[in-house]
Design a protein around this motif. Structure first.
Motif, PDB file in Angstrom:
ATOM      1  N   PHE A  59      14.768  52.416  58.065  1.00 46.53           N
ATOM      2  CA  PHE A  59      16.058  51.785  58.338  1.00 46.53           C
ATOM      3  C   PHE A  59      17.041  52.826  58.852  1.00 46.53           C
ATOM      4  N   ALA A  60      17.920  52.379  59.721  1.00 50.44           N
ATOM      5  CA  ALA A  60      19.048  53.183  60.184  1.00 50.44           C
ATOM      6  C   ALA A  60      20.324  52.515  59.694  1.00 50.44           C
ATOM      7  N   PHE A  61      21.197  53.301  59.061  1.00 54.25           N
ATOM      8  CA  PHE A  61      22.410  52.718  58.491  1.00 54.25           C
ATOM      9  C   PHE A  61      23.476  53.804  58.437  1.00 54.25           C
ATOM     10  N   ASP A  62      24.705  53.355  58.243  1.00 51.20           N
ATOM     11  CA  ASP A  62      25.824  54.288  58.165  1.00 51.20           C
ATOM     12  C   ASP A  62      26.185  54.544  56.706  1.00 51.20           C
ATOM     13  N   GLU A  63      27.256  55.317  56.525  1.00 52.97           N
ATOM     14  CA  GLU A  63      27.685  55.704  55.164  1.00 52.97           C
ATOM     15  C   GLU A  63      28.171  54.491  54.377  1.00 52.97           C
ATOM     16  N   ALA A  98      11.863  37.325  66.822  1.00 46.95           N
ATOM     17  CA  ALA A  98      13.029  38.108  67.227  1.00 46.95           C
ATOM     18  C   ALA A  98      14.065  37.161  67.799  1.00 46.95           C
ATOM     19  N   SER A  99      15.170  37.727  68.256  1.00 50.67           N
ATOM     20  CA  SER A  99      16.218  36.919  68.867  1.00 50.67           C
ATOM     21  C   SER A  99      15.778  36.490  70.271  1.00 50.67           C
ATOM     22  N   ASN A 100      16.561  35.551  70.861  1.00 47.68           N
ATOM     23  CA  ASN A 100      16.224  35.053  72.196  1.00 47.68           C
ATOM     24  C   ASN A 100      16.246  36.172  73.223  1.00 47.68           C
ATOM     25  N   LYS A 101      17.231  37.041  73.083  1.00 43.67           N
ATOM     26  CA  LYS A 101      17.314  38.143  74.050  1.00 43.67           C
ATOM     27  C   LYS A 101      16.099  39.035  73.942  1.00 43.67           C
ATOM     28  N   GLU A 102      15.670  39.303  72.708  1.00 39.46           N
ATOM     29  CA  GLU A 102      14.505  40.163  72.516  1.00 39.46           C
ATOM     30  C   GLU A 102      13.244  39.498  73.084  1.00 39.46           C
ATOM     31  N   VAL A 103      13.152  38.171  72.935  1.00 42.09           N
ATOM     32  CA  VAL A 103      11.997  37.462  73.490  1.00 42.09           C
ATOM     33  C   VAL A 103      11.986  37.592  75.013  1.00 42.09           C
ATOM     34  N   ASP A 104      13.182  37.440  75.615  1.00 41.73           N
ATOM     35  CA  ASP A 104      13.257  37.575  77.072  1.00 41.73           C
ATOM     36  C   ASP A 104      12.845  38.965  77.518  1.00 41.73           C
ATOM     37  N   ASP A 105      13.280  39.973  76.725  1.00 37.18           N
ATOM     38  CA  ASP A 105      12.903  41.344  77.068  1.00 37.18           C
ATOM     39  C   ASP A 105      11.399  41.544  76.941  1.00 37.18           C
ATOM     40  N   MET A 106      10.789  40.929  75.927  1.00 35.45           N
ATOM     41  CA  MET A 106       9.348  41.084  75.732  1.00 35.45           C
ATOM     42  C   MET A 106       8.560  40.406  76.861  1.00 35.45           C
ATOM     43  N   GLN A 107       9.104  39.259  77.302  1.00 38.48           N
ATOM     44  CA  GLN A 107       8.428  38.588  78.405  1.00 38.48           C
ATOM     45  C   GLN A 107       8.509  39.412  79.684  1.00 38.48           C
ATOM     46  N   GLN A 146       6.038  55.015  74.625  1.00 39.24           N
ATOM     47  CA  GLN A 146       6.820  54.388  75.674  1.00 39.24           C
ATOM     48  C   GLN A 146       7.410  53.050  75.234  1.00 39.24           C
ATOM     49  N   ASP A 147       6.802  52.435  74.226  1.00 39.62           N
ATOM     50  CA  ASP A 147       7.225  51.094  73.811  1.00 39.62           C
ATOM     51  C   ASP A 147       8.033  51.093  72.515  1.00 39.62           C
ATOM     52  N   THR A 148       8.141  52.198  71.881  1.00 43.20           N
ATOM     53  CA  THR A 148       8.878  52.286  70.615  1.00 43.20           C
ATOM     54  C   THR A 148       9.887  53.419  70.716  1.00 43.20           C
ATOM     55  N   PRO A 149      10.905  53.431  69.861  1.00 43.34           N
ATOM     56  CA  PRO A 149      11.093  52.549  68.711  1.00 43.34           C
ATOM     57  C   PRO A 149      11.679  51.198  69.103  1.00 43.34           C
ATOM     58  N   ILE A 150      11.377  50.195  68.252  1.00 47.45           N
ATOM     59  CA  ILE A 150      11.930  48.849  68.391  1.00 47.45           C
ATOM     60  C   ILE A 150      12.950  48.674  67.263  1.00 47.45           C
ATOM     61  N   THR A 151      14.162  48.258  67.586  1.00 48.34           N
ATOM     62  CA  THR A 151      15.229  48.112  66.571  1.00 48.34           C
ATOM     63  C   THR A 151      15.539  46.640  66.363  1.00 48.34           C
ATOM     64  N   PHE A 152      15.815  46.286  65.117  1.00 48.78           N
ATOM     65  CA  PHE A 152      16.167  44.915  64.732  1.00 48.78           C
ATOM     66  C   PHE A 152      17.480  44.969  63.940  1.00 48.78           C
ATOM     67  N   TYR A 172      27.924  43.785  55.862  1.00 48.34           N
ATOM     68  CA  TYR A 172      27.471  45.160  56.079  1.00 48.34           C
ATOM     69  C   TYR A 172      26.246  45.140  57.008  1.00 48.34           C
ATOM     70  N   GLU A 173      26.218  46.056  57.961  1.00 48.12           N
ATOM     71  CA  GLU A 173      25.192  46.066  59.001  1.00 48.12           C
ATOM     72  C   GLU A 173      24.185  47.185  58.769  1.00 48.12           C
ATOM     73  N   TYR A 174      22.953  46.903  59.140  1.00 46.15           N
ATOM     74  CA  TYR A 174      21.903  47.916  59.104  1.00 46.15           C
ATOM     75  C   TYR A 174      20.902  47.572  60.219  1.00 46.15           C
ATOM     76  N   THR A 175      19.980  48.477  60.471  1.00 46.09           N
ATOM     77  CA  THR A 175      18.996  48.284  61.549  1.00 46.09           C
ATOM     78  C   THR A 175      17.611  48.648  61.037  1.00 46.09           C
ATOM     79  N   LEU A 176      16.652  47.729  61.226  1.00 38.61           N
ATOM     80  CA  LEU A 176      15.252  48.014  60.932  1.00 38.61           C
ATOM     81  C   LEU A 176      14.635  48.659  62.183  1.00 38.61           C
TER      82      LEU A 176
END
Length: 795
Positions: free
Chosen positions: A63-67, A10-19, A123-129, A109-113
């Motif tokens: 996936f979550a995405f827009d039109e 994951a990204s650095n921020k996500e790693v910090d959050d996981m720690q 309590q721990d999900t959903p996790i978005t990427f 174009y942006e999307y989210t896993l």
């Protein structure tokens, strides 16, 4: 296309959050970061999920995405995968495919896993990427693993443009990634834009001395590092509002042939600002126009097309005005000036005393594109000064003139103007047969008219026509047919103008028409009673022209049945042609065939076959070698008739100069055999039978079988016994009944062998000596077209 794999959590921020907070689910994405593709490509994303918790879990991937992203991939719903993992278990590699549509526009174009386990780890999900797909231009070079890449921040696409604010520049951060093993220098450019549209700032190298200004012209990156280039957009002030998508190209010094492209989508909002000012040049007038100057300044960024006008601020509109020009077209940041003149009216409203008449008006502007205008428009005022003292004298003179005018009117009533027949003529002095003569006249002071008498002299006897005006305009002249204008109209209450008065005369010839106008009795006080005004006019009716046959001939006088008779003709005035009729007939009146008709439309041939063989030259239609099948023998005279299309009953016709003779087809003897043989010399044995067969082709022929002399059908057969009376010669004779062809014949020379009876005595007898010429029959006889001249073998 499958992109290389690498372990990525994951990204650095996500790693910090996981720690900070342990998450039982660990997700590995491959490839990490932004993904690149072109329209029509397939992008693949691989996902591995590790269950680090203490319980089994069902994990959903979607996936979550827009039109906008939905239009990019064509998805109607998100693809989903479900995984069942025990504690400490890793999932298999899950592959997702993104199919970029072929018509996708370049952009990011942006999307989210989304990784979700609502039943087991709520309590721990959903996790978005969050992730991105960058659609490249088709002109861009295919990117290899070690090729440099770049991305834009913020990212844009056609549905997510950057909004430009005119008060500040629009900054885009270009992030360059040097993935090669060499130090490289990168330069940026916008080839679609002028230089005043943008500014490129490269980062400083850090080696500038104190007080020196950085003048970096490129971005230098070590292997495997990233750098930033700042790109600022500042469109000129006259840039039109709308959507822009300039191309950004990154140049690599190590790979000059590498084409790295991207698009930035910029939206320039519409600015409708329009400054309007009305300046007074001459605002107080007595006899001249009021003069004003209208200044228009387009401070917006759209083209303005304006229509200038005024509207009154008073209860009455006591003026006329004129703008020069009345329509103004303004480009952004452009000015225009229109001159306005205002004239007060009507003249009698000008005041006699006081400070003058004040005329108030307001500017009224219409935008041809219905674009917004300022809420408040300029207003103006015009002062009409009072009259001078000497105009009172003119008023007195006007009153005196009015009294004199009243006296003149009374005098005119007592002594009205006499009736005058001003003009009398035909609508057209020369017309064509079939058109009707129409007359017109003009009578002044028609109220004094008692009656009109119309007489005519010419080729056709015409009864006089009388129009009685005792009770006003007669119905024949005052009322027209349905949807037609009446023949006579009254103008200025005194003038009777009649036009297109029908007379019923259509026959060709020269005519003289006479119109007599009789006064009413007792109307004129000072004129003699029963006064008559008269005028005459002449009309010529010419014979109607028709299409005329100039020439008509065949290419030769003699044909054989089965050939084509080639006809040629020339017809004058083809525009008057309705149809052509070609017919043939024999001396006894027998028709060759039904007439052949070619139709025309305004002189144009409707038959496509005839179009190829006809041309128009010097107002003549010339048709050459028009085929007509010769299918009937005999002598025929052919005639062409041209029928007009203008209603004339006359037709023009012409016959061929000489009759055309059609001969029957040449006849021939197809076959004539005896017992299936065509040999001219035959030997038959007595007691046998001979079968004669023949076939003759031809018409109007006579077939005889010789030496019998009887007529036989053209095709037939006959069986004859062979005996001593059998004729030595048999022939077939064919004659042409009309005598146009030479007779034909074919025949055989026959030798009959006598039947030999056996001797009844058993005593052997010596072998008789053969008779010369009896048993010796030539194997091959010479063939001759005249079998009767072939010598037969002697017995």
């Amino acid at each position: 296309m499958k992109i290389f794999k690498s372990n990525y959590t994951a990204s650095n921020k996500e790693v910090d959050d996981m720690q900070a907070k342990f998450n039982p689910l660990q997700v590995i994405l491959n490839p990490p970061g932004i993904q690149f593709g072109m329209p029509g490509d397939t992008i693949e994303l691989y996902v591995v999920v590790i269950n680090q918790g203490d319980q089994s879990a069902v994990i959903d991937l979607y996936f979550a995405f827009d039109e906008v992203f939905q239009n990019l991939t064509g998805w109607t719903s998100s693809p989903r995968e479900s995984l069942a993992l025990a504690p400490g278990q890793n999932s298999d590699e899950v592959k997702f495919e993104f199919q970029i549509t072929a018509n996708a526009l370049p952009g990011t174009y942006e999307y989210t896993l989304v990784v979700d386990s609502p039943l087991h780890y709520p309590q721990d999900t959903p996790i978005t990427f969050p992730n991105q797909i960058k659609v490249l231009l088709k002109e861009q070079t295919a990117i290899r693993v070690n090729d440099p890449t770049f991305s834009l921040k913020p990212n844009t696409n056609p549905n997510k443009p950057l909004i430009f604010n005119p008060s500040e520049s629009l900054q885009v951060e270009v992030i360059v990634d040097n993935r090669s093993y060499l130090v490289d220098r990168f330069r940026l450019n916008c080839p679609d834009l002028d230089d005043d549209w943008f500014t490129i700032n490269y980062p400083t190298t850090g080696f500038e001395g104190p007080g020196l200004v950085s003048d970096a012209t490129a971005l230098e990156l070590n292997p495997g590092t990233q750098g930033q280039i700042l790109l600022k957009f500042h469109p000129p002030g006259d840039t039109l509002a709308g959507s822009y998508s300039p191309t950004i190209r990154l140049y690599s010094e190590n790979s000059p042939d590498l084409v790295l492209l991207d698009l930035v989508y910029i939206q320039i909002p519409t600015n409708y600002r329009l400054d309007i000012e009305l300046n007074t040049i001459l605002g107080q007038v007595s006899r001249s126009f009021g003069k004003y100057e209208l200044s228009l300044a387009n401070q917006g960024n759209i083209v303005r097309e304006l229509i200038l006008s005024l509207k009154s601020r008073d209860e009455e509109e006591l003026y006329t005005y004129k703008f020069d020009p009345t329509e103004v077209r303004l480009l952004p940041n452009r000015n225009a000036v229109a001159n306005l003149t205002v004239k007060p009216k009507p003249w009698w409203r000008r005041p006699w005393f006081g400070a003058g008449l004040v005329v108030n008006f307001q500017l009224d502007i219409k935008d041809q594109q219905s674009l917004p205008l300022p809420n408040t428009l300029p207003q103006g005022t015009l002062v009409w000064k009072p009259r001078s003292w000497w105009q009172f004298l003119l008023l007195i003179l006007v009153v005196l003139g009015l009294l004199g005018g009243i006296g003149f009117i009374i005098w005119r009533i007592l002594s009205p103007d006499p009736l005058r027949l001003e003009s009398f003529s035909a609508n057209d002095s020369q017309i064509t047969e079939g058109d009707e003569v129409a007359l017109k006249w003009d009578i002044h002071n028609y109220q004094q008219l008692q009656k009109l008498v119309l007489t005519a002299k010419g080729s056709q006897p015409i009864q006089p026509i009388t129009y009685d005006f005792s009770n006003g305009i007669p119905e024949a002249l005052g009322k027209g047919n349905a949807n037609e204008i009446p023949p006579c109209q009254v103008q200025d209450k005194q003038e009777l103008i009649c036009s297109n008065v029908k007379t019923g005369v259509k026959t060709k010839g020269n005519y003289t028409f006479d119109l007599q106008a009789f006064y009413r009795n007792g109307i004129q006080l000072f004129s003699p009673k029963n006064q008559v005004a008269s005028q005459t006019t002449q009309v010529e009716i010419a014979e109607k022209q028709i299409a005329e046959v100039v020439s008509f001939q065949a290419d030769k006088p003699l044909y054989t049945k089965g050939q084509n008779i080639l006809l040629s003709w020339a017809i004058g005035r083809p525009l008057l042609l309705a149809q052509i009729q070609i017919a043939g007939s024999a001396d006894d009146g027998t028709l060759y065939s039904e007439p052949i008709i070619y139709k025309f439309n305004q002189g144009n041939i409707t038959d496509p076959k005839l179009q190829k063989l006809c041309t128009q030259q010097n107002q003549q239609l010339r048709c050459t070698n028009i085929p007509l099948a010769a299918y009937k023998a005999g002598k025929y005279a052919f005639e062409i008739k041209a029928f007009p299309n203008n209603g004339s009953q006359k037709t023009s016709f012409k016959k061929t100069e000489s009759k055309i003779e059609i001969l029957p087809k040449p006849f021939k003897i197809v076959s004539f055999t005896i017992n299936g043989s065509e040999q001219p010399n035959l030997v038959l044995k007595e007691g046998q039978s001979a079968t004669l067969s023949w076939k003759v082709e031809g018409e109007n022929i006579q077939v005889k079988l010789l030496p019998y002399g009887n007529d036989v059908p053209p095709v037939g057969s006959m069986k004859l016994p062979v005996n001593q009376a059998f004729p030595p010669q048999i022939g077939l004779l064919v004659n042409d009944i009309s005598g146009k062809q030479q007779p034909q014949q074919r025949g055989f020379a026959i030798t009959v062998l006598k039947k030999v009876e056996p001797t009844p005595t058993p005593t052997p007898t010596p072998t008789p000596t053969p008779i010369p010429g009896f048993n010796t029959i030539p194997r091959t006889l010479p063939r001759n077209n005249s079998p009767f001249k072939i010598p037969l073998p002697q017995r």
